[in-house]
Design an enzyme around this catalytic site. Sequence first.
Site, PDB file in Angstrom:
ATOM      1  N   ASP A  77       0.858  -1.190   0.000  1.00 43.24           N
ATOM      2  CA  ASP A  77       0.000   0.000   0.000  1.00 43.24           C
ATOM      3  C   ASP A  77       0.890   1.233   0.000  1.00 43.24           C
ATOM      4  O   ASP A  77       2.101   1.130   0.169  1.00 43.24           O
ATOM      5  CB  ASP A  77      -1.006  -0.013   1.157  1.00 43.24           C
ATOM      6  CG  ASP A  77      -0.366   0.053   2.539  1.00 43.24           C
ATOM      7  OD1 ASP A  77       0.856  -0.227   2.643  1.00 43.24           O
ATOM      8  OD2 ASP A  77      -1.064   0.357   3.507  1.00 43.24           O
ATOM      9  N   TYR A  79       3.043   4.697   0.690  1.00 45.37           N
ATOM     10  CA  TYR A  79       3.742   5.253   1.844  1.00 45.37           C
ATOM     11  C   TYR A  79       2.764   6.122   2.631  1.00 45.37           C
ATOM     12  O   TYR A  79       1.965   6.859   2.040  1.00 45.37           O
ATOM     13  CB  TYR A  79       4.930   6.094   1.389  1.00 45.37           C
ATOM     14  CG  TYR A  79       5.990   5.312   0.636  1.00 45.37           C
ATOM     15  CD1 TYR A  79       6.650   4.237   1.221  1.00 45.37           C
ATOM     16  CD2 TYR A  79       6.335   5.662  -0.668  1.00 45.37           C
ATOM     17  CE1 TYR A  79       7.623   3.523   0.527  1.00 45.37           C
ATOM     18  CE2 TYR A  79       7.325   4.960  -1.365  1.00 45.37           C
ATOM     19  CZ  TYR A  79       7.957   3.887  -0.756  1.00 45.37           C
ATOM     20  OH  TYR A  79       8.907   3.187  -1.452  1.00 45.37           O
ATOM     21  N   PHE A  90       6.409   1.683  -4.699  1.00 45.55           N
ATOM     22  CA  PHE A  90       7.829   1.804  -4.351  1.00 45.55           C
ATOM     23  C   PHE A  90       8.386   3.199  -4.627  1.00 45.55           C
ATOM     24  O   PHE A  90       9.345   3.622  -4.003  1.00 45.55           O
ATOM     25  CB  PHE A  90       8.688   0.753  -5.081  1.00 45.55           C
ATOM     26  CG  PHE A  90       8.327  -0.662  -4.748  1.00 45.55           C
ATOM     27  CD1 PHE A  90       8.691  -1.224  -3.528  1.00 45.55           C
ATOM     28  CD2 PHE A  90       7.621  -1.444  -5.655  1.00 45.55           C
ATOM     29  CE1 PHE A  90       8.355  -2.533  -3.217  1.00 45.55           C
ATOM     30  CE2 PHE A  90       7.281  -2.756  -5.354  1.00 45.55           C
ATOM     31  CZ  PHE A  90       7.655  -3.302  -4.126  1.00 45.55           C
ATOM     32  N   HIS A 198      11.174  -9.875  -0.269  1.00 48.00           N
ATOM     33  CA  HIS A 198      10.815  -8.456  -0.240  1.00 48.00           C
ATOM     34  C   HIS A 198      12.039  -7.626   0.156  1.00 48.00           C
ATOM     35  O   HIS A 198      12.841  -8.053   0.996  1.00 48.00           O
ATOM     36  CB  HIS A 198       9.665  -8.219   0.747  1.00 48.00           C
ATOM     37  CG  HIS A 198       8.976  -6.919   0.546  1.00 48.00           C
ATOM     38  ND1 HIS A 198       9.470  -5.735   1.069  1.00 48.00           N
ATOM     39  CD2 HIS A 198       7.852  -6.595  -0.123  1.00 48.00           C
ATOM     40  CE1 HIS A 198       8.661  -4.741   0.721  1.00 48.00           C
ATOM     41  NE2 HIS A 198       7.678  -5.235  -0.005  1.00 48.00           N
TER      42      HIS A 198
END
Length: 233
Positions: A77, A79, A90, A198
């Site tokens: 989701d 920032y 990202f 990740h």
Amino acid sequence: MPWGTFLKIGEQIMSRFPQGWETFFEEEIKKDYFQQLWKTVQHEYYTTTVYPPGKDVFAVFKLVRPEDVKIVLLGQDPYHGKNQANGIAFSTASAITPRSLANMFKELKSDLDIDHPSNDLSGWVAQGVFLLNTILTVREHQPLSHQELGWETFVLNVLNFLNSNNKVILYCAFGNQAMKMYSKINGIKSENILRYGHPSPFSYDKYFKGTRPFSQINSWLEFHDLTPINWAQ
């Protein structure tokens, strides 16, 4: 309901569908789940602080037409800090590099000896790297606060739309959550998935460092006669 009225968030209005995505959005906004989702999201924008800015919720769709998407790379989701989220997974509008993005850049340097010039990844999207979050909005300082509002259904429908219309597409999974979403795509082929850990600080050293995803993605594209990504853009 007219699109401009339906998509109004405060003073911000999207007056038209993202170019190339008209067919998808025209059908999607008619669905009950989406109308309930957007009613809830609008209320959130009116009553609390939500990111990204309303005009940027669908920013990634404005940067690439569906037929030009070569790679899907899912985030979680947006920032949840001020001036960070910009509607691209990202990526960030901030000069301060979030930790997961910093780790991606570390791996990019190690893999291809590239120093990315900024925290803005729109240059990747323009080349066909669809950086889409699984959840498109979030309350300030409350990660996953908009989980299960309906965004996950919307994103899965986006992925099914792409998979049914694009002859060749690569699904790149950074972590288990992306992989879970990919597993739900109708008719997805295992050979079209690249899976990695990740890049978050919690898993970077053990599962992401040294995996060389950027060169592997380009090798996959070249094998399928597609132009590799210039990761320096």
